[in-house]
Write a protein that holds these residues in place. Structure first.
Motif, PDB file in Angstrom:
ATOM      1  N   ASN A 152      91.924  40.829  76.139  1.00 48.21           N
ATOM      2  CA  ASN A 152      91.794  40.504  74.724  1.00 48.21           C
ATOM      3  C   ASN A 152      92.276  41.641  73.828  1.00 48.21           C
ATOM      4  OD1 ASN A 152      91.286  38.668  72.737  1.00 48.21           O
ATOM      5  ND2 ASN A 152      89.126  39.141  72.523  1.00 48.21           N
ATOM      6  N   SER A 155      96.049  39.621  70.874  1.00 44.82           N
ATOM      7  CA  SER A 155      95.560  38.300  70.472  1.00 44.82           C
ATOM      8  C   SER A 155      96.751  37.386  70.212  1.00 44.82           C
ATOM      9  CB  SER A 155      94.682  38.409  69.214  1.00 44.82           C
ATOM     10  OG  SER A 155      95.352  39.131  68.217  1.00 44.82           O
ATOM     11  N   THR A 651      90.238  34.728  77.347  1.00 45.04           N
ATOM     12  CA  THR A 651      89.883  34.729  75.924  1.00 45.04           C
ATOM     13  C   THR A 651      89.756  33.312  75.384  1.00 45.04           C
ATOM     14  OG1 THR A 651      91.056  36.821  75.691  1.00 45.04           O
ATOM     15  CG2 THR A 651      90.531  35.635  73.674  1.00 45.04           C
ATOM     16  N   LYS A 652      90.685  32.441  75.777  1.00 45.50           N
ATOM     17  CA  LYS A 652      90.646  31.051  75.309  1.00 45.50           C
ATOM     18  C   LYS A 652      89.347  30.371  75.765  1.00 45.50           C
ATOM     19  CE  LYS A 652      93.416  27.744  77.107  1.00 45.50           C
ATOM     20  NZ  LYS A 652      94.603  26.884  77.284  1.00 45.50           N
ATOM     21  N   ASP A 655      86.209  31.943  73.949  1.00 43.03           N
ATOM     22  CA  ASP A 655      86.055  31.478  72.561  1.00 43.03           C
ATOM     23  C   ASP A 655      85.547  30.038  72.525  1.00 43.03           C
ATOM     24  OD1 ASP A 655      86.937  33.906  71.656  1.00 43.03           O
ATOM     25  OD2 ASP A 655      88.991  33.248  71.243  1.00 43.03           O
ATOM     26  N   SER A 698      82.969  38.576  80.494  1.00 46.43           N
ATOM     27  CA  SER A 698      84.374  38.889  80.767  1.00 46.43           C
ATOM     28  C   SER A 698      84.598  40.393  80.932  1.00 46.43           C
ATOM     29  CB  SER A 698      85.267  38.347  79.639  1.00 46.43           C
ATOM     30  OG  SER A 698      84.850  38.844  78.397  1.00 46.43           O
TER      31      SER A 698
END
Length: 739
Positions: A152, A155, A651-652, A655, A698
């Motif tokens: 991350n 971005s 990250t996807k 989120d 993570s």
């Protein structure tokens, strides 16, 4: 010598009569080396005269994509390309890969970040100047940007091109081949600019761009044009003494290391270069490569005349092939590209948008292992107000791992044993389930502050593995289970398979018969239900029917379509199906929702009249205890279930989960609740019902989440217990050297 000449003649006769084999070159120096190869071939063909011999010709191209175009248009026959370009050539342009370069350590390269000593670390790359060996190349683009995305640090809104996100990350760069869409990524390049295509070498994948390839990226750093260079380890293998003193590697943990320490300080591994041709030219190219390697390779009979993998005599490096190449590995026809480049690498390229933007990039694909999970997932998809959720179905958790690794799904929640398997397969944690008081506190802090609370795995309350028997079966204890009927939540389950081995088959000694615990269970218990297994351990299972004559397809399936699957399923198995038949003597499950599941036996209509007082726990010391006494009577602690994904999609998924949790977690006014399954006719669907909160994970490795003792047990068991999924994961071409 006569044999070699005969082989050469046979191979040449197989080429279309009178036609040349046309190699695509990228520079004047490559043209020179290619011409010398042609001369050397003429010299070893005594039956061909110099005037009539024209068996190889050298086709000059503007850049790598010009080579691909020429091969497609039948104006050239073959070229050596970086693995990233090999993928594009195969997937986007319909070419075939015919061979791979093999180096000292196999066919893979380490992607390294190099900087001047004392100037940088990997956590301070934003805003620096960078040079890369090539756009969409393994070590200059794919592995480093995959690394930065997984952390991350970079971005990327996938609605925009990745090149735009990279432009905003670095101050200025030279990434040859990136194209005109991102001018800042070419700003540091020094190739000649011209409106005449053949004279324009600026930011091109050609040796006429001074900062092209790993040699050029290092040159860019050495000339002070950039602060960091991304290249492959093959370049620093030949580093001079002064280069070793002046430059260092940037390691993933923020430290730095000597250039020689690339095998422990790198951003990841990926495949090296490959040779591409047209599909209908595969056989001919294969024979041509076989011949020139036999003559001029490292062990070639005519090596004194010409060296295939040496470029120094022509005033350059890595001409036609990498100088570090030991030999070419010839490939069979029509091999799936994932088996040539590796599953992880292909999944990474898809994640980086190598096939262009697609629906896959914008959705989260969640893996479900039963019809009930699919139903719950579809409700989740209708309720969430974030990235679109797509529900995909698999037959088991191991199949989910396989699908995620192959980029056919993105995420799944796995129990601890499957987390271990997924970790071995290259997947990484996103979030861990949290059960108990600490979670409520973390949730409260997050709600008040809006900040992410990273809870170390030691703070996550464990679930305990327990052995359960009916109170009326007084004679049963943990030491006399051999020959009885057993109920297990599923194959590889922490409670019913891994931890249980310590108290049953693992306690019998270390002879080879009991080393493979899968087959040892078959001999230890008379019969049982262990969904996902086979033989004796399926005989008690009933599938998705509550009466005899269960549907064969779901019987012993490793998902909720088997009514005896999971914690609730093992309990059902212990009491038997509604007709009172098909039951076990002992059940191995988790304590977390045991009391609730006992209540649900009645309320769900499975079987009437049972309460917690009708069951007892079997303790490791041979005694028995009430079901509420699990803190002192259990078979071991189980690390939390964890959501796993591929590194590039962390990250996807993170989120997406945090948005889902915020809107659908445990709020009583929400029609859909993430951690409840009763509405869908099951228990522990997608997540454990006992989950209070998903804790960010993570920043942790799967080993940290599982803890040392669990990892050691898993390793000792899987070292001699076959698991097809681990064999599947070993297919990764960078795991071992190719021959």
């Amino acid at each position: 010598m006569k044999t070699v000449i005969l082989i050469v003649l046979i191979i040449f006769s197989s080429l279309s009569s009178g036609k040349k084999f046309r190699w695509c070159t990228l520079s004047d120096l490559e043209q020179r080396k290619c011409a010398e190869l042609a001369k050397a071939l003429t010299a070893v063909l005594p039956l061909a005269t110099a005037t009539s011999f024209a068996r190889i010709s050298c086709i000059r191209a503007h850049n790598t994509y010009d080579c691909i175009d020429k091969i497609r248009a039948n104006k050239a026959d073959a070229a050596s390309l970086d693995a990233g370009d090999v993928y594009s050539a195969v997937k986007l342009y319909g070419l075939a890969v015919v061979a791979k370069e093999i180096y000292d350590q196999g066919n893979c390269v380490f992607a390294v970040a190099v900087a001047r000593r004392g100037t940088l670390d990997i956590q301070r790359l934003r805003g620096v100047r960078s040079c890369h060996n090539g756009a969409r190349w393994t070590s200059g683009w794919n592995v480093p940007f995959g690394f930065l995305l997984a952390r991350n640090d970079l971005s990327w809104d996938e609605a925009q091109p990745l090149s735009q996100a990279i432009s905003e990350y670095f101050n200025a760069s030279c990434i040859p081949g990136v194209g005109v869409a991102a001018p800042r990524l070419c700003a540091l390049c020094q190739g000649q600019k011209s409106y005449v295509r053949d004279k324009n070498h600026f930011c091109e994948t050609s040796s006429n761009e001074p900062f092209y390839d790993s040699e050029g990226a290092f040159r860019c750093l050495k000339e002070g044009v950039a602060d960091v260079a991304f290249l492959d380890h093959l370049r620093i293998l030949s580093a001079t003494e002064s280069e070793e003193q002046e430059y260092e590697l940037l390691c993933p943990d923020g430290s730095t290391a000597e250039l020689s320490e690339y095998s422990t300080c790198n951003l990841g591994k990926g495949p090296g270069r490959g040779i591409v041709t047209r599909n209908n030219f595969h056989k001919i190219t294969n024979k041509f490569l076989s011949m020139i390697q036999r003559l001029f390779g490292q062990k070639g009979k005519e090596r004194a005349r010409f060296e295939l993998f040496t470029s120094a005599p022509f005033g350059g490096k890595n001409l036609l092939f990498r100088d570090a190449t030991q030999h070419l590995q010839l490939l069979e026809e029509q091999l799936e590209i994932a088996y040539v480049l590796g599953l992880d690498y292909v999944a990474l390229l898809k994640g980086l948008g190598h096939e262009g933007s697609s629906l896959e990039n914008s959705v989260v694909r969640w893996c479900c292992i039963s019809d009930a999970e699919l139903h719950k997932c579809e409700e989740w998809a209708l309720s969430i107000k974030s990235d679109p959720l797509v529900c995909v179905q698999a037959t088991s958790m191991t199949k989910c791992i396989e699908m995620i690794k192959s980029s056919e799904a993105d995420a799944v929640t796995l129990d601890a044993t499957h987390v271990y398997i997924a970790g071995r397969c290259g997947l990484v944690p996103v979030a861990a389930e949290c059960y108990g008081g600490d979670c409520a506190q973390a949730a409260e802090i997050m709600e008040k502050t809006g900040k992410l609370i990273h809870v170390k795995h030691k703070a996550l309350p464990p679930v305990y593995a327990v052995a359960l028997a009916k109170k009326s079966a007084k004679q049963i204890n943990i030491h006399n289970l051999k020959g009885r009927r057993s109920c297990h939540s599923h194959l590889y389950s922490p409670a019913g398979w891994l931890l249980l081995s310590r108290h049953t088959v693992g306690a019998l000694g270390n002879d080879t018969q009991n080393c493979d615990i899968g087959s040892a269970y078959q001999n230890y218990f008379w019969k049982g239900c262990m969904p996902g297994a086979d033989g004796n351990m399926c005989k008690v299972c009933i599938g998705d029917s509550e009466v005899e004559g269960a549907r064969v397809s779901s019987r012993c399936a490793a998902g909720h379509n088997e009514h005896y699957y999971g914690n609730m399923g093992a309990l059902r198995c212990l009491v038997g199906n509604p007709s009172g038949r098909s039951f076990g003597d002992v059940a191995f499950l988790e304590h977390s929702n045991l009391l609730q599941n006992i209540e649900d036996l009645d309320s769900s209509g499975w079987v009437k009249g049972y309460t917690a007082l009708d069951f007892e726990l079997l303790c490791p010391d041979g005694t028995r205890a009430a079901v509420t006494e699990w803190p002192g009577c259990h078979l071991g602690p189980i690390p939390p279930s964890t959501v796993m994904t591929r590194p590039v999609t962390v990250t996807k998924i993170y989120d997406f989960l945090m948005q889902s949790q915020e809107s659908l977690g445990s709020k009583l006014d929400s029609e859909f609740q993430l951690f409840q399954s009763w509405k869908f006719g099951g228990s522990d669907l997608l997540f454990k019902d006992a989950t209070q909160y998903l804790v960010p994970a993570s920043h942790l490795s799967y080993q940290e989440i599982l803890g040392d003792s669990f990892i050691q047990l898993a390793e000792s068991v899987f070292n001699c217990t076959p698991a097809g999924i681990l064999d599947f994961c070993k297919q990764d071409i960078c795991a071992s050297s190719s021959n």
